[in-house]
Motif scaffolding. Structure first.
Motif, mmCIF file in Angstrom:
data_model
loop_
_atom_site.group_PDB
_atom_site.id
_atom_site.type_symbol
_atom_site.label_atom_id
_atom_site.label_comp_id
_atom_site.label_asym_id
_atom_site.label_seq_id
_atom_site.Cartn_x
_atom_site.Cartn_y
_atom_site.Cartn_z
ATOM 1 N N SER A 210 0.820 -1.219 0.000
ATOM 2 C CA SER A 210 0.000 0.000 0.000
ATOM 3 C C SER A 210 0.848 1.260 0.000
ATOM 4 O O SER A 210 0.364 2.332 -0.345
ATOM 5 C CB SER A 210 -0.938 -0.004 1.209
ATOM 6 O OG SER A 210 -0.205 0.206 2.405
ATOM 7 N N THR A 310 0.116 -3.945 5.755
ATOM 8 C CA THR A 310 -0.279 -2.743 5.022
ATOM 9 C C THR A 310 -0.382 -3.032 3.542
ATOM 10 O O THR A 310 0.340 -2.500 2.717
ATOM 11 C CB THR A 310 0.716 -1.605 5.280
ATOM 12 O OG1 THR A 310 2.029 -2.119 5.048
ATOM 13 C CG2 THR A 310 0.596 -1.106 6.690
ATOM 14 N N VAL A 311 -1.372 -3.880 3.225
ATOM 15 C CA VAL A 311 -1.540 -4.363 1.881
ATOM 16 C C VAL A 311 -2.642 -3.588 1.165
ATOM 17 O O VAL A 311 -3.553 -3.048 1.801
ATOM 18 C CB VAL A 311 -1.882 -5.878 1.966
ATOM 19 C CG1 VAL A 311 -3.307 -6.071 2.420
ATOM 20 C CG2 VAL A 311 -1.593 -6.593 0.705
ATOM 21 N N LEU A 312 -2.516 -3.470 -0.143
ATOM 22 C CA LEU A 312 -3.608 -2.979 -0.973
ATOM 23 C C LEU A 312 -4.181 -4.246 -1.610
ATOM 24 O O LEU A 312 -3.554 -4.833 -2.486
ATOM 25 C CB LEU A 312 -3.051 -2.003 -2.023
ATOM 26 C CG LEU A 312 -4.032 -1.144 -2.822
ATOM 27 C CD1 LEU A 312 -3.263 -0.067 -3.582
ATOM 28 C CD2 LEU A 312 -4.911 -1.915 -3.751
#
Lengths: 452, 452
Positions: A210, A310-312
């Motif tokens: 992200s 903190t991934v998209l």
């Protein structure tokens, strides 16, 4: 040898407990064997009583059909129920395990206790006990107990035309609903319809960092939230074009009658919600029983485990459903939702909408002779006259019975609204289980006096 | 005995593979032993080369510290990196298992390959190999390799004042970022800050039947979607009051320099998104590097299994994060979010906001002598001069190093933007791993020529 009332009640309860131990979760493909076992259990119980029993195979789980001999000049009643149950998850919220039935404070706790094994078994017990006396039933009773109610009864729906002769009857009797409150029995004359969907929103081909990509690549979880928000406002009013066009309004007489219903406990408090909610201008009962609604049943996206990631996410999905009221057509709704999603889709993502099952709502005739018979039977067994109510839930097959069999319909709920039908700690009040058996017996007596 | 280049490269790679096999997922409490093992591995490697090594215990995972002898009149450099990795989930999307490092098409695939084991090991190799020659290093090098970067470096942050003397240096060197593109190395002079949160929306005390209660009890999953939608518009513009007040604008010179950067492949296509997205008036690089953004990292509510479960869930939760730019204060943001959520909270639900970690963004001096030394080293090793860029990711500790140690900072990324740093199939180009080791060696030579 005749049993005492206490002996027979204990036997009735023991048999229910046996049945509830079988985890017949129809939506779980790993439970096919258990679903079959639960069907076999009730088929054997019915066959043991001397009824003619047949297992009807479907493309999914089998249906159990049974019938008593035809009685000249007497009505034919079809008892409908289901032996499949909702998934038990989340397991950690059950006080005792879902498939280890447990008695606490006069209630029996187990998945299926009230929905619907406990309730349909009241009729099975009354019929089997009657058969055991050697005296003929005063009417012909047919029973159809299926294994796919919790997944939409699609096979029964599809097979209805070919089953129409077998199921032909004057009245369908179903116990899969609730009383108005503790000590206040009810006859339900209306149900909401249903339409269920899964929406998948696809963003990038895989999960992204992200930090490196956030702000330049649309986040499908955000897109999903925007889409879901666009479908319903903060007061529960559905924002899909034309959604309310075919909604049948409540009659002033109905609204007045409901307004006269005995007041139950504080509604928000009973479910542990912080305050009431819903469409403006309607009471809580009107909102639940006679207004169409939208609910998200599940959300899934990205990191759901412990801690921070903190991934998209590449994908986000929602399971959602509408409850519909009479005159709304669930098949037309799918087109309207697709148009709505297309119109409101954020840039940079695609979507796939998968409809699951749908059924229109129903309204029964409140002045039928069967309704009178049920009123008498319930008043005697529960020592209180029933009130006439609608219910917010859906029994998708009921409308189809009415259409195909051209019959009356009695929805005689022995449950309570806080029975946690689709939630952890599902329960059934044991005293109501016994009263239901008694009311069922009296119902056969009353209907037996009517002409066919 | 001196090794051929090929022999030493093979050894460098083999050692990286060994290290990558240890699943040091710092956010997973069940992996505490593996995290420790990964720290021990690099501590042993450093100690074997003759460096003075110390394991610094924290309230969480330990930090590994090492240093070479002080060199009178020469600068002191601190190499910072981390041996912990992101969770590998979703496991089914990995071509080969996350912790079974595999070479394909010149890349090494494994969780941690680029973030950060592979990158930090370039410096460890260059230093250890130099030590092995018997020749003294021309500067003092300190190394701090921690085990909590992926969970916010909170223990290092807290211990920074007591560690300040030990870590004192003229310049911090960090390789935990990316080149501008394949064959185009870069020096990163800016990072975004971060602030991460979990939001729990609570509705009824337990899951309810959506038929019996839908429309009269607020659905927390719907409430969550409304809240998330209220925080950001469809173009990625954050709608929290005052959010942009302290944002430092891009300078015209920066925008012009970035506009001159060699054009990379079609950005949307490279990540598999259907089209570009983002705040109006900014390029994709500007959006990723220098504009604050909001991302949902995870959504969880209700039924997530197979099939339909028409439940009205008791709870819904979202993990979300902001990327911040210089001058935005993550600690002030939490108050603003709480106010925003309170203001926009739908009727009938409550919420709990849990901040996880936060860090401000950073900007380095692009005209420092260390920057010049890095430019020379990279140009020689990669045979191309580096471009100056910012990155959208966050290395929360970098700002804290700058503040506490009053040092310069070099972010020398050997990775590529499609390395899947936080995603399945994380990789590191093996040739860039070797070039990184070479550039690191040359950097020590160049910096050794500067005065302290």
């Amino acid at each position: 040898m005749a049993q005492s009332l206490q002996q027979s009640q204990q036997r009735h309860l023991d048999e229910l407990i046996q049945w509830l131990k079988i985890p017949s979760v129809s939506s779980d493909t790993s439970k096919i064997g258990d679903v079959k076992a639960a069907g076999d259990w009730i088929a054997n119980k019915l066959a043991d009583s001397g009824l003619k029993v047949e297992t009807i195979q479907t493309q999914g789980h089998p249906m159990i059909y049974a019938e008593s001999p035809a009685i000249d000049g007497a009505p034919v009643v079809l008892v409908y129920g289901h032996y499949d149950v909702q998934p038990p998850e989340p397991l950690n919220l059950w006080t005792t395990p879902a498939f280890e039935p447990t008695v606490r404070n006069g209630n029996l706790y187990a998945r299926g206790a009230t929905d619907d094994k406990g309730q349909v078994l009241t009729h099975v017990h009354s019929i089997c006990d009657w058969m055991a006396t050697g005296k003929p039933l005063p009417l012909q009773i047919k029973l159809l107990i299926e294994g796919e109610e919790e997944v939409g009864s699609e096979n029964l729906e599809r097979m209805m035309p070919e089953l129409a002769d077998k199921l032909a009857c004057d009245c369908v009797v179903i116990s899969d609903s609730s009383q108005y409150g503790p000590g206040q029995p009810a006859i339900t004359y209306g149900l909401r319809g249903i339409a269920t969907y899964e929406l998948l929103v696809q963003g990038p081909k895989q999960d992204l960092h992200s930090g490196s990509f956030g702000g330049a690549v649309m986040n499908p979880a955000i897109a999903l939230c925007h889409l879901m928000s666009s479908m319903v406002d903060r007061e529960g009013r559905i924002a899909i074009d034309g959604f309310y066009d075919s909604v049948r309004d409540l009659s002033p007489a109905e609204r007045e009658a409901w307004d006269q219903l005995p007041k139950t406990d504080d509604f928000a408090k009973s479910v542990g919600a912080s305050e009431l909610f819903g469409e403006k201008g309607y009471s809580a009962d009107e909102r639940r029983w006679a207004r169409p609604t939208f609910d998200i049943n599940g959300l899934t996206s990205g990191h759901q485990g412990e801690g921070v990631k903190t991934v998209l996410p590449a994908q986000a999905s929602a399971k959602f459903s509408f409850r519909l009221v009479p005159d709304q057509d669930p098949t037309q709704l799918t087109d309207a939702i697709n148009s709505h999603l297309t119109k409101h889709l954020p840039t940079g993502v695609t979507f796939k909408l998968t409809p699951d099952h749908g059924a229109p709502g129903m309204l029964a005739d409140t002045n039928s002779r069967f309704m009178d018979a049920a009123r008498a039977a319930i008043t005697a067994a529960f020592e209180t006259p029933p009130v006439l109510i609608r219910e917010g839930g859906s029994i998708p097959i009921v409308t189809r019975f009415q259409e195909t069999l051209r019959c009356d319909c009695l929805l005689l709920g022995w449950g309570l609204s806080d029975d946690n039908a689709h939630s952890p700690d599902e329960k059934f009040c044991i005293e109501d289980f016994y009263r239901g058996i008694q009311a069922s017996t009296m119902l056969w007596e009353s209907i037996g006096k009517l002409s066919s």
